[in-house]
Scaffold this motif. Structure first.
Motif, short mmCIF file in Angstrom:
data_model
loop_
_atom_site.label_atom_id
_atom_site.label_comp_id
_atom_site.label_asym_id
_atom_site.label_seq_id
_atom_site.Cartn_x
_atom_site.Cartn_y
_atom_site.Cartn_z
N ALA A 158 0.84 -1.21 0.00
CA ALA A 158 0.00 0.00 0.00
C ALA A 158 0.87 1.26 0.00
N ILE A 159 1.97 1.22 0.74
CA ILE A 159 2.87 2.38 0.77
C ILE A 159 3.50 2.60 -0.60
N VAL A 160 3.87 1.51 -1.28
CA VAL A 160 4.46 1.63 -2.61
C VAL A 160 3.46 2.26 -3.57
N ARG A 161 2.21 1.83 -3.50
CA ARG A 161 1.19 2.43 -4.37
C ARG A 161 1.04 3.92 -4.09
N ARG A 162 1.07 4.29 -2.80
CA ARG A 162 0.93 5.69 -2.46
C ARG A 162 2.12 6.51 -2.96
N ILE A 163 3.33 5.96 -2.84
CA ILE A 163 4.52 6.68 -3.30
C ILE A 163 4.44 6.91 -4.81
N ALA A 164 4.04 5.88 -5.56
CA ALA A 164 3.92 6.03 -7.02
C ALA A 164 2.86 7.08 -7.36
N ALA A 165 1.76 7.08 -6.61
CA ALA A 165 0.71 8.07 -6.86
C ALA A 165 1.22 9.49 -6.57
N GLU A 166 2.00 9.64 -5.51
CA GLU A 166 2.55 10.96 -5.17
C GLU A 166 3.47 11.47 -6.28
N GLN A 167 4.20 10.54 -6.91
CA GLN A 167 5.11 10.93 -7.99
C GLN A 167 4.41 10.98 -9.34
N GLN A 168 3.11 10.74 -9.36
CA GLN A 168 2.29 10.77 -10.58
C GLN A 168 2.81 9.77 -11.61
N LEU A 169 3.12 8.58 -11.12
CA LEU A 169 3.57 7.49 -11.99
C LEU A 169 2.51 6.40 -12.02
N ALA A 170 2.28 5.86 -13.21
CA ALA A 170 1.44 4.66 -13.31
C ALA A 170 2.26 3.48 -12.80
N LEU A 171 1.66 2.68 -11.94
CA LEU A 171 2.38 1.59 -11.29
C LEU A 171 1.84 0.25 -11.76
N ARG A 172 2.75 -0.60 -12.25
CA ARG A 172 2.41 -1.99 -12.54
C ARG A 172 3.05 -2.84 -11.44
N LEU A 173 2.21 -3.30 -10.55
CA LEU A 173 2.69 -3.94 -9.32
C LEU A 173 2.34 -5.42 -9.30
N ASP A 174 3.36 -6.24 -9.12
CA ASP A 174 3.18 -7.68 -8.92
C ASP A 174 3.75 -8.00 -7.54
N VAL A 207 10.14 9.10 -16.99
CA VAL A 207 9.18 8.04 -17.28
C VAL A 207 7.80 8.43 -16.74
N LYS A 208 6.80 7.74 -17.26
CA LYS A 208 5.43 7.93 -16.80
C LYS A 208 4.92 6.74 -16.00
N ASP A 209 5.65 5.64 -16.05
CA ASP A 209 5.22 4.47 -15.30
C ASP A 209 6.44 3.72 -14.79
N VAL A 210 6.21 2.82 -13.86
CA VAL A 210 7.27 2.03 -13.26
C VAL A 210 6.71 0.65 -12.93
N GLU A 211 7.56 -0.36 -13.04
CA GLU A 211 7.16 -1.73 -12.73
C GLU A 211 7.86 -2.19 -11.46
N ILE A 212 7.11 -2.80 -10.56
CA ILE A 212 7.68 -3.33 -9.32
C ILE A 212 7.15 -4.74 -9.12
N SER A 213 8.05 -5.67 -8.92
CA SER A 213 7.66 -7.05 -8.60
C SER A 213 8.36 -7.47 -7.32
N ALA A 214 7.69 -8.24 -6.50
CA ALA A 214 8.24 -8.69 -5.23
C ALA A 214 7.69 -10.07 -4.91
N PHE A 215 8.57 -10.96 -4.49
CA PHE A 215 8.12 -12.30 -4.09
C PHE A 215 9.07 -12.85 -3.04
N GLY A 216 8.60 -13.85 -2.32
CA GLY A 216 9.40 -14.45 -1.25
C GLY A 216 8.82 -14.10 0.11
N ASP A 217 9.69 -14.19 1.12
CA ASP A 217 9.28 -13.87 2.48
C ASP A 217 10.41 -13.15 3.19
N ALA A 218 10.31 -13.00 4.49
CA ALA A 218 11.30 -12.23 5.24
C ALA A 218 12.68 -12.87 5.18
N GLN A 219 12.73 -14.20 5.03
CA GLN A 219 14.01 -14.90 5.03
C GLN A 219 14.64 -14.99 3.63
#
Length: 279
Positions: A158-174, A207-219
């Motif tokens: 949710a924080i990542v989405r908010r940061i992208a919105a603040e920077q006026q970037l379209a976010l493709r989030l996985d 740029v007008k958009d950014v892609e972010i992908s994240a997977f795994g866990d804390a370890q």
């Protein structure tokens, strides 16, 4: 039911029940129920009504009071956070910006005078402190949860989405990262790195958009941030002059993570790996 209506029900229902019972007892049940038995049945009836109806209404009132107290506490916390964020913005952040302008002016004056001085370290320190202040302002503006027992901080996605919105970037989030078992410090450091990467993409990559992908866990996790902008030349491993990347690398190293940067015209990818993928 409203709070006021519930209070009136609690006050009126016992009186009505006793009144109706007494009327029915004296008008219709006198041949069957003696005075002594009727006097015994009256408190029993009142107790039964209290257990079945009044107890629930009192519990409902208590829940409403607790929710009201939580809402008041939340409002007070939001006001305090907003006030602190405003003070940081109007005071420290603007002072740092003015200091940065003065450093640039002093550097130009020295160059005009023919003297030389390396302003990079001072500029880096100002940039780093300014970034920390901006992060603090941004974090203070994340509303805390109003539900008891939940963490005050929003999820990282949710924080990542908010940061992208603040920077006026379209976010493709996985976002397939399991956020359980993460320490508060690890979350803060990862979010800070993501914020730095997104802000750099918005400011420097055109740029007008950014892609972010994240997977795994804390370890064992991998997070990638990709933009399709102008890119930059990777001159050395320390990213001389690129203070944002240097700060990100320092954060990652402090947490035992690995930060990888790959850039070429048309695409820049920053990967942060922790755990198994970092070895």
């Amino acid at each position: 039911m409203s709070y006021k209506f519930t209070k009136w029900l609690i006050l009126i229902v016992p009186t009505l029940v006793v009144g109706v019972w007494e009327v029915v007892r004296h008008q219709f049940l006198m041949p069957y129920v003696s005075m002594e038995l009727g006097n015994v049945l009256t408190p029993i009836l009142l107790f039964a009504v209290s257990i079945t109806l009044l107890y629930r209404w009192f519990a409902y009132l208590e829940r409403m009071q607790e929710e009201l107290q939580r809402e008041r506490a939340l409002k007070a916390r939001l006001e305090q956070r907003e006030q602190l964020a405003r003070e940081l913005h109007d005071g420290i952040a603007q002072s740092l910006f003015l200091l940065s302008v003065k450093v640039d002016r002093a550097e130009r004056q020295q160059q005009t005078a023919g003297s030389a001085y390396d302003w990079n370290e001072l500029r880096k320190s100002i940039h780093e402190v300014n970034r920390y202040v901006r992060e603090a302002i941004s974090d203070l503006r994340i509303p805390p949860s109003s539900r008891e027992g939940e963490a005050d901080e929003a999820s990282m996605s949710a924080i990542v989405r908010r940061i992208a919105a603040e920077q006026q970037l379209a976010l493709r989030l996985d976002w397939q990262l399991d956020e359980a078992d993460w320490s508060a410090k690890a979350k803060m450091e990862l979010v800070s790195c993501l914020r730095e990467a997104v802000i750099n993409a918005a400011k420097h990559a055109s740029v007008k958009d950014v892609e972010i992908s994240a997977f795994g866990d804390a370890q064992d996790f991998t997070v990638r941030i990709t933009d399709h902008g102008c890119g930059f030349v990777q001159d050395d491993t320390t990213y001389s002059g690129r203070y944002g990347l240097r700060i990100m690398r320092e954060r990652a190293n402090e947490m035992g993570w690995v930060l990888e940067v790959a850039s070429r015209p048309g695409e820049t990818t920053i990967a942060i790996r922790g755990g198994g993928d970092s070895r």
